[in-house]
Structure formats: structure tokens, C-alpha cells
Design an enzyme around this catalytic site. Structure first.
Site, short mmCIF file in Angstrom:
data_model
loop_
_atom_site.label_atom_id
_atom_site.label_comp_id
_atom_site.label_asym_id
_atom_site.label_seq_id
_atom_site.Cartn_x
_atom_site.Cartn_y
_atom_site.Cartn_z
N ASN A 215 -25.17 -16.00 54.56
CA ASN A 215 -24.83 -15.32 55.71
C ASN A 215 -25.83 -14.25 56.30
O ASN A 215 -26.87 -14.45 55.94
CB ASN A 215 -23.38 -14.37 55.46
CG ASN A 215 -23.97 -13.52 54.23
OD1 ASN A 215 -24.65 -12.51 54.22
ND2 ASN A 215 -23.14 -13.75 53.02
N ARG A 216 -25.38 -13.75 57.21
CA ARG A 216 -26.59 -13.03 58.09
C ARG A 216 -26.81 -11.47 57.43
O ARG A 216 -27.56 -10.68 58.28
CB ARG A 216 -26.08 -12.80 59.49
CG ARG A 216 -25.94 -14.29 60.27
CD ARG A 216 -25.53 -13.88 61.82
NE ARG A 216 -25.29 -15.37 62.48
CZ ARG A 216 -26.32 -16.08 62.84
NH1 ARG A 216 -27.67 -15.75 62.94
NH2 ARG A 216 -25.91 -17.17 63.36
#
Length: 421
Positions: A215-216
Site C-alpha cells: 500500500n502507499r
């Protein structure tokens, strides 16, 4: 606080005038150090009139004062806005060919840079490498905004608004015994004697030896929470999952690096056995591949890729909330949400708060320049029943301070009630 405001030669230099005024209005002494190119955009009379101090790029003025050394030595905070691609390159290579770069070499206080340039320059590998080098040395860089640039083009590279830069920089400068954001009060030691565990970053689940599901999350919010807790007197363990931001040397008493959700779960549970507060700020992958081959999955021309079967990861936050590992332990979670047809960000957050069972749940929208991968955040703190306890917005350090205020006020037992078992 004594601030050096460095200004390099970009058209966004006009915004630094507004930043100077904001910092002065909050009671800080500001010395502007422009580059020669910056003085072609905004002249020295403007800087001197608003700061009340001389503004020059020359190292040979006031030589008896030795300004190229004294300015950095005497500063409590250095802010460079805008920081052009050229300035980043010169700072990264340790150049000292004007007053600003010399000051950067002698400064031992926090240094904040706000880059501004065209998108192509910001994304060029040379600039990317220079930014990574500066961050590795402890320089705090604000991610540039995305929007209209000098010409008709748009994209990442726009200088953030002066108020955002001021909030970020003054948040970075907060240290024990000093003023924070112009507040003029020492950091409260309301976590003294407490043991705190904070998870940060984002877990990665391998698909094969070179690929992963992730994920970011950068880890900025978790690092800010850990540092704020330590400055308030806590003994802090930081469980770091694939951080993309540097970890300051004083951020925690112990840093445990992990990659996968299983590793994070084991590390958090191990540290939580002796903790008064556990904050799950890491973005944990909900699923992982059911099996991971020992070799890289090859692409076969003309054939469809095999589907990747996923299995659910354990819900680490819910486990911690359900099975407290210490009497009176406080568990705080995060819920990164986006609204959809089924409900708003807050509605999804309320449902998650009731489902997870944590004492406090920080609900934050992700996207649109806040949340993952940015310097800013906006959270609503809910209790276990979904009721709003507090709200906080601003830099991630400001959010961290507001969250600890809420933990101390609404969830943590008084010092006399601290369990020693």
C-alpha cells in the site's frame, strides 16, 4: 525561536514573502537568506522591510560576524522555500558556494525544505536521488503540491501554501523545553513512566521473491506519533514496516523492522506485553497470497497469467483490543477510509470502531493530498461505540500531538493507576 528562511530562485519565491509574514506574526525572529537568483524575483528591500534584518546572498558582507558560519550555528530552525532543483542538488552534494548553502552546512538545528519546480524536474532521477540523500541525512522535505505550475501545465511540483509550510516546519521544530508552533510552552511530560508501542508504515505480502502486495503508507504518521510520545516522556518501541521516510535517531528507544503482517503481528504482540499504550498506525494488508513460489513468476507469451489466490490476514488491531496483554492497556487504531455508495468515510469509520473494539480509532480519509504519502493529515477520533471524541488536522506532527492529548484525557488511567504487572 530564531529561524533562517532560505529562498532559492524560483518564481514561487513570492510565496516566501507570505511565509515570512506568517512566521513573524507568530513571534519568531526570521533572517532571510536568499540566493542570487531569488533576489531577481523578490528584492532585498522587501525581505529586509518584513523581517527587520539584512538580507543578502553574499558571504563577504559583515565579515567580522562570519555570517556563513554564524547564521547556521545560531538558528533554531532553517526553512528553505522554495527549494529549487538546483538548490537541492547543491545541498545534497555539500556545496558551499553562497551564503545559503554555507548556512545549511553549519546548521545543527532541524532543516525543512519545500521543493518547487516543474514536474519533469521533480521526477528526474537526479532530483529523486538528491531528495533521498537529503532525507537520509535527516532533512525534512515537504512533498510538493499538485496543481497549476508557472505556465499552462499542471502536475506535482507546485510549492505548498505558506500556511501549510509554516505548520509543517514549526511542528518539526518542536523539541523538549522549546516552543512548538509559537505556543510558547514546554512539551508536557504527561507520558512519563509509560511504555508505548507504535506501529508505522505498510506491510508487504510477497507474491514471489521479487513482487509483493502493498500500500502507499509512508510511515510518516506513525513516526510522528512515536517521536511525540517519546518527547512527552514515554519509553517508545517503534515497529517499522517498510518505511519510506527516514527515522530520526531520537524517535524511539527501540526500533523493530518488519515486512509482512505476520512479522508485524509478532513484533507488536511481543512489545505490547509490557506496554501501557499500543497505537496501530501501520497500514496492514488485509490479504496475502495463499502460496508463494520460490522462483519469480514468469510471463509466458500468448497465455493468460494464473490467478493469485488470496487468504485473509489476521486482524491485528482487533486481536489486541480483544485480548489485552496488560491490565488497563489502551489500544488505539487507525482506519484509512474512502467514501462510497454504501456510506461516508465517517460512517465506515463508526462501523469499524464498533467492530474492532479499540479504545480510540483515528478515522482518516485517504487521497486528495491528505493521508497516505503526504505531510498532512485529517483525522476524527472515535471511541469504541463510534462516538466522536476529538478531531485533528494539519501536519502529521500536529495530528500526533492532538491524538496524544486525546489519549491522555479520554483513555489513559491516571499515573497512580499504572499497572506494574
Amino acid at each position: 525561536m530564531r529561524i533562517v528562511l532560505g529562498v532559492s530562485g524560483g518564481v514561487a519565491a513570492y510565496k516566501a514573502v507570505l511565509l515570512l509574514r506568517l512566521l513573524r506574526e507568530q513571534g519568531h525572529a526570521v533572517r532571510v537568506v536568499p540566493t542570487a537568483a531569488a533576489l531577481r524575483f523578490v528584492g532585498a528591500p522587501t525581505w529586509e522591510a518584513l523581517s527587520g534584518e539584512p538580507a543578502t546572498d553574499q558571504v563577504f558582507e559583515d565579515v567580522e560576524y562570519v555570517p556563513h558560519v554564524a547564521l547556521g550555528q545560531g538558528a533554531d530552525l532553517v526553512v528553505v522555500a522554495p527549494a529549487t532543483a538546483d538548490l537541492l542538488a547543491r545541498a545534497a552534494t555539500g556545496r558551499a558556494d553562497d551564503l545559503l548553502t554555507s548556512t545549511l552546512l553549519t546548521a545543527r538545528c532541524p532543516v525543512v525544505m519545500a521543493p518547487a519546480m516543474h514536474t519533469e524536474m521533480w521526477e528526474h532521477p537526479a532530483t529523486v536521488a538528491n531528495v533521498a540523500t537529503l532525507r537520509a541525512r535527516g532533512v525534512h522535505l515537504i512533498e510538493p503540491a499538485t496543481g497549476r505550475l508557472t505556465g499552462a501545465d499542471s502536475g506535482p511540483g507546485r510549492l505548498p501554501e505558506p500556511a501549510e509550510i509554516a505548520r509543517f516546519a514549526l511542528g518539526v521544530a518542536r523539541v523538549p523545553g522549546s516552543t512548538a508552533g509559537g505556543a510558547g510552552a514546554p512539551v508536557a511530560q504527561d507520558l512519563a513512566g509509560r511504555r508505548v508501542v507504535v506501529s508505522a508504515g505498510g506491510t508487504r505480502e510477497p507474491i514471489d521473491p521479487v513482487r509483493f502486495i502493498g500500500n502507499r503508507s509512508s510511515g510518516r504518521q506513525g513516526v510522528a506519533l512515536a517521536q511525540a510520545a517519546r518527547e512527552r516522556g514515554a519509553h517508545v518501541t517503534l515497529v517499522a514496516a517498510n518505511l519510506t521516510v527516514p527515522v530520526p535517531p531520537d524517535v524511539a528507544d527501540e526500533v523493530v523492522e518488519v515486512e509482512t503482517t505476520a512479522e508485524l503481528r509478532d513484533a507488536v504482540r511481543g512489545a505490547a506485553a509490557g506496554a501501557d499504550v499500543v497505537v496501530m498506525a501501520a497500514a496492514v494488508a488485509d490479504f496475502r497470497p495463499a502460496s508463494v513460489p520460490g522462483a519469480k513468476i514468469k510471463k509466458v507469451a500468448g497465455s493468460e497469467p494464473a490467478p493469485i489466490a488470496l487468504v485473509e490476514n489476521p486482524d491485528v488491531l482487533a486481536e489486541l483490543a480483544r485480548h489485552r496483554l496488560r491490565d488497563s492497556q489502551v489500544v488505539v487504531g487507525f482506519a484509512a477510509e474512502t467514501g462510497d455508495d454504501a456510506g461516508s468515510v465517517l460512517e465506515h469509520g463508526r462501523a469499524k470502531a464498533r467492530r474492532k473494539g479499540a479504545d480510540l480509532l483515528a478515522v482518516n480519509a485517504v487521497g486528495s493530498g491528505i493521508g497516505f504519502g503526504t505531510s498532512m493529515n485529517d483525522v476524527t477520533l472515535l471511541d469504541g461505540a463510534g462516538g466522536v471524541v476529538a478531531a485533528a488536522s494539519g501536519t502529521k506532527r500536529e495530528v500526533a500531538d492532538a491524538m496524544w492529548d486525546a489519549v491522555v484525557k479520554h483513555a489513559l488511567p491516571s499515573t497512580g493507576d499504572v499497572s506494574t504487572g
